[in-house]
Design an enzyme around this catalytic site. Structure first.
Site, PDB file in Angstrom:
ATOM      1  N   GLY A 136       0.834  -0.174 -45.647  1.00 35.56           N
ATOM      2  CA  GLY A 136       1.929  -1.064 -45.813  1.00 35.56           C
ATOM      3  C   GLY A 136       1.465  -2.484 -45.091  1.00 35.56           C
ATOM      4  CB  SER A 139      -2.848  -9.456 -48.456  1.00 33.57           C
ATOM      5  OG  SER A 139      -3.361  -9.238 -49.632  1.00 33.57           O
ATOM      6  N   GLY A 249     -18.325 -10.995 -43.060  1.00 34.98           N
ATOM      7  CA  GLY A 249     -18.315  -9.918 -44.057  1.00 34.98           C
ATOM      8  C   GLY A 249     -18.162 -10.326 -45.570  1.00 34.98           C
ATOM      9  CD  GLU A 370     -15.683  -7.027 -46.454  1.00 34.52           C
ATOM     10  OE1 GLU A 370     -16.080  -8.195 -45.992  1.00 34.52           O
ATOM     11  OE2 GLU A 370     -16.655  -6.313 -46.376  1.00 34.52           O
TER      12      GLU A 370
HETATM   13  C1  LIG Z   1     -12.634   0.323 -52.681  1.00 33.31           C
HETATM   14  C2  LIG Z   1     -11.568  -0.302 -51.670  1.00 33.31           C
HETATM   15  C3  LIG Z   1     -12.558  -0.401 -50.339  1.00 33.31           C
HETATM   16  C4  LIG Z   1     -11.993  -0.838 -49.263  1.00 33.31           C
HETATM   17  N1  LIG Z   1     -12.420  -0.589 -48.006  1.00 33.31           N
HETATM   18  C5  LIG Z   1     -11.650  -1.199 -47.060  1.00 33.31           C
HETATM   19  C6  LIG Z   1     -12.305  -0.856 -45.600  1.00 33.31           C
HETATM   20  O1  LIG Z   1     -13.302  -0.258 -45.491  1.00 33.31           O
HETATM   21  N2  LIG Z   1     -11.540  -1.222 -44.527  1.00 33.31           N
HETATM   22  C7  LIG Z   1     -10.401  -1.803 -44.719  1.00 33.31           C
HETATM   23  O2  LIG Z   1      -9.808  -2.125 -43.594  1.00 33.31           O
HETATM   24  N3  LIG Z   1      -9.715  -2.072 -45.890  1.00 33.31           N
HETATM   25  C8  LIG Z   1     -10.260  -1.777 -47.069  1.00 33.31           C
HETATM   26  N4  LIG Z   1      -9.936  -1.997 -48.255  1.00 33.31           N
HETATM   27  C9  LIG Z   1      -8.695  -2.529 -48.299  1.00 33.31           C
HETATM   28  C10 LIG Z   1      -8.566  -3.851 -49.094  1.00 33.31           C
HETATM   29  O3  LIG Z   1      -9.020  -4.753 -47.891  1.00 33.31           O
HETATM   30  C11 LIG Z   1      -7.039  -4.158 -49.466  1.00 33.31           C
HETATM   31  O4  LIG Z   1      -7.004  -3.467 -50.406  1.00 33.31           O
HETATM   32  C12 LIG Z   1      -6.986  -5.775 -49.769  1.00 33.31           C
HETATM   33  O5  LIG Z   1      -7.015  -6.410 -48.418  1.00 33.31           O
HETATM   34  C13 LIG Z   1      -5.726  -6.011 -50.470  1.00 33.31           C
HETATM   35  O6  LIG Z   1      -4.527  -5.306 -49.709  1.00 33.31           O
HETATM   36  P1  LIG Z   1      -3.418  -4.463 -50.629  1.00 33.31           P
HETATM   37  O7  LIG Z   1      -4.240  -3.460 -51.383  1.00 33.31           O
HETATM   38  O8  LIG Z   1      -2.356  -3.738 -49.436  1.00 33.31           O
HETATM   39  O9  LIG Z   1      -2.938  -5.364 -51.695  1.00 33.31           O
HETATM   40  P2  LIG Z   1      -1.617  -6.384 -51.262  1.00 33.31           P
HETATM   41  O10 LIG Z   1      -1.846  -7.048 -50.150  1.00 33.31           O
HETATM   42  O11 LIG Z   1      -0.442  -5.688 -51.296  1.00 33.31           O
HETATM   43  O12 LIG Z   1      -1.761  -7.476 -52.461  1.00 33.31           O
HETATM   44  C14 LIG Z   1      -1.337  -7.206 -54.001  1.00 33.31           C
HETATM   45  C15 LIG Z   1      -1.258  -8.497 -54.627  1.00 33.31           C
HETATM   46  O13 LIG Z   1      -0.472  -9.454 -53.911  1.00 33.31           O
HETATM   47  C16 LIG Z   1      -1.247 -10.593 -53.673  1.00 33.31           C
HETATM   48  N5  LIG Z   1      -0.808 -11.148 -52.443  1.00 33.31           N
HETATM   49  C17 LIG Z   1      -0.255 -10.637 -51.127  1.00 33.31           C
HETATM   50  N6  LIG Z   1       0.167 -11.425 -50.004  1.00 33.31           N
HETATM   51  C18 LIG Z   1       0.062 -12.690 -51.005  1.00 33.31           C
HETATM   52  C19 LIG Z   1       0.216 -14.099 -50.491  1.00 33.31           C
HETATM   53  N7  LIG Z   1       0.781 -14.290 -49.240  1.00 33.31           N
HETATM   54  N8  LIG Z   1      -0.034 -15.064 -51.436  1.00 33.31           N
HETATM   55  C20 LIG Z   1      -0.561 -14.790 -52.401  1.00 33.31           C
HETATM   56  N9  LIG Z   1      -0.700 -13.732 -52.915  1.00 33.31           N
HETATM   57  C21 LIG Z   1      -0.516 -12.658 -52.311  1.00 33.31           C
HETATM   58  C22 LIG Z   1      -2.668 -10.249 -53.366  1.00 33.31           C
HETATM   59  O14 LIG Z   1      -3.575 -11.285 -53.646  1.00 33.31           O
HETATM   60  C23 LIG Z   1      -2.564  -9.070 -54.718  1.00 33.31           C
HETATM   61  O15 LIG Z   1      -3.059  -9.695 -55.892  1.00 33.31           O
HETATM   62  C24 LIG Z   1     -10.448  -1.307 -49.361  1.00 33.31           C
HETATM   63  C25 LIG Z   1      -9.869  -1.426 -50.748  1.00 33.31           C
HETATM   64  C26 LIG Z   1     -10.437  -1.032 -51.686  1.00 33.31           C
HETATM   65  C27 LIG Z   1      -9.964  -1.070 -52.955  1.00 33.31           C
END
Ligand SMILES: Cc1cc2nc3c(=O)[nH]c(=O)nc-3n(C[C@H](O)[C@H](O)[C@H](O)COP(=O)(O)OP(=O)(O)OC[C@H]3O[C@@H](n4cnc5c(N)ncnc54)[C@H](O)[C@@H]3O)c2cc1C
Length: 388
Positions: A136, A139, A249, A370
């Site tokens: 949940g 970002s 990072g 990241e």
């Molecule tokens: C292969 C992989 C490895 C990863 N490794 C790690 C790790 O080692 N440790 C860790 O903690 N996390 C890790 N992550 C998680 C990664 O950091 C998150 O996927 C990323 O931060 C985005 O979060 P979300 O996937 O929940 O997307 P969401 O936050 O749901 O975003 C979905 C879309 O909405 C947009 N959005 C959201 N909020 C806003 C806003 N305020 N304004 C404009 N646009 C917005 C985003 O830009 C995106 O396009 C990894 C992810 C992947 C896919």
């Protein structure tokens, strides 16, 4: 210019940097390249290859020598990530997370006892992981729900983490959890959690589009017992630790993307000289030459942004805007370059018989992890506008 300050071009490397870079380049070509396809198909990095990374000293680039590390600069870890990514972006991110997130975070926020307990292991055999994201909270990272409860002599952690890079291999996890949800982001605290701690387990592994050999898994914490000595930094300081660590990072992700694009372009250049159409190599057509020139220029621009951010970080200058710009630009550039290299290969580029489709798959995550592209834009805009 004041005496002692470097006046060299950003891409000029010192003798040490050149030696280190060349060692990693040779390792990537000789030891990694032959395994790339198999690792991608099997979604796994063999342990023997990880052990070779430890033996080469690239898993503890900044770890002090007294704890078994190379005690080198952050810039050196950036060079390592770039070189590995030319050949395999999956291995590059394993090494990147180890250095630019885990070791870096522990170096800055850990105390002497934590350094003594964990650095010798992180420099020699333990892979590390960094666990902030949850189902949940992506970002909006500080909306995390993982809870840490004070049990007198230890903390009990309960919750789930998602998307954790290196989780399949790691022995040590930096886990962000809240000690008091009513305090919002001020309750967030960082904990050093060992894989063997009671109540800790690694869950489902994601089946991904790209960087398939890099493990990405869920973490399950059920009344996980974490000693108080394993709180990293102070209670409630986790949000600051998380932000500052990611600011650094993401220079690593910029380096991964710059290296990936350079690797793709090398294939494109080779193919353009070999492939004959209309009785001559396609590299003799000016349209192809111009495309190659454009792509090389984009890569150079990304590399300059990445090197500048890393070198600024090493001399203690501000780098938050520069690091976000480096990641933003390098990840978009890698998408463009890897896509265009497929076009240089024509139909062959669209098949798995040739290595370029993998670069295209591997680059996509550069605009997601990241901090997504939008999050980088937000960071840059905040730096430009200040507080409104
Ligand atoms: C292969 C992989 C490895 C990863 N490794 C790690 C790790 O080692 N440790 C860790 O903690 N996390 C890790 N992550 C998680 C990664 O950091 C998150 O996927 C990323 O931060 C985005 O979060 P979300 O996937 O929940 O997307 P969401 O936050 O749901 O975003 C979905 C879309 O909405 C947009 N959005 C959201 N909020 C806003 C806003 N305020 N304004 C404009 N646009 C917005 C985003 O830009 C995106 O396009 C990894 C992810 C992947 C896919």
């Amino acid at each position: 210019m004041a005496p002692g300050l470097r006046s060299l071009p950003l891409t000029d490397l010192s003798e040490d940097e050149t030696m280190f870079r060349d060692q990693v380049r040779a390792f990537a070509l000789q030891e990694v390249r032959p395994l790339v396809r198999k690792m991608d198909e099997e979604s796994k990095i063999p342990r023997e290859l990880i052990d070779k990374c430890f033996a080469l000293g690239i898993m503890g680039v900044e770890i002090p020598e007294k704890h078994g590390g190379a005690e080198a600069t952050f810039f050196m870890s950036i060079l390592v990530v770039e070189e590995l990514a030319r050949v395999d972006p999956s291995l590059a991110v394993l090494v990147d997370v180890q250095n630019t997130l885990v070791n870096n975070c522990l170096l800055k926020w850990g105390n002497e006892d934590q350094h003594t307990r964990y650095f010798p292991k992180l420099a020699s055999s333990w892979v590390g992981a960094y666990a902030l994201s949850e189902a949940g909270s992506g970002s909006d990272a500080f909306a995390l729900a993982c809870r840490a409860t004070d049990k007198g002599d230890h903390y009990s952690l309960t919750g789930r983490k998602l998307w954790i890079t290196n989780a399949a291999e790691a022995e040590l996890f930096i886990v962000l959890a809240t000690v008091d949800p009513s305090k919002g982001y001020k309750g967030i605290t960082a904990f050093l959690v060992e894989r063997s701690f009671p109540g800790f387990s690694v869950g489902k592994k994601e089946d991904k589009l790209g960087i398939r050999a890099s493990s990405t898994c869920e973490l399950i914490l059920e009344d996980c017992r974490v000693p108080k000595a394993n709180v990293l930094g102070a209670l409630g300081q986790g949000y600051k630790i998380a932000i500052e660590t990611l600011n650094e990072g993401r220079i690593g992700i910029g380096a991964q993307m710059a290296g990936l694009a350079a690797g793709a372009l090398e294939y494109g250049l080779g193919y353009a000289k070999e492939r004959q159409q209309f009785g001559k190599p396609i590299a003799e057509f000016q349209a192809v030459q111009f495309l190659l020139a454009e792509l090389a220029t984009e890569i150079e621009a990304a590399r300059l942004l990445v090197y500048n951010a890393a070198r600024r970080r090493d001399i203690g200058a501000s780098f938050v805007k520069e690091s976000a710009m480096a990641k933003l630009f390098a990840s978009r550039m890698a998408e463009h370059v890897s896509s265009k290299v497929i076009e240089i290969y024509g139909g062959y580029g669209f098949t798995r018989e040739y290595p370029v489709e993998k670069y295209f798959r591997d680059q996509k995550v550069g605009q997601i992890y990241e901090g997504t592209t939008n999050m980088q834009l937000l960071v840059i805009a905040k730096q430009l506008l200040g507080k409104l």
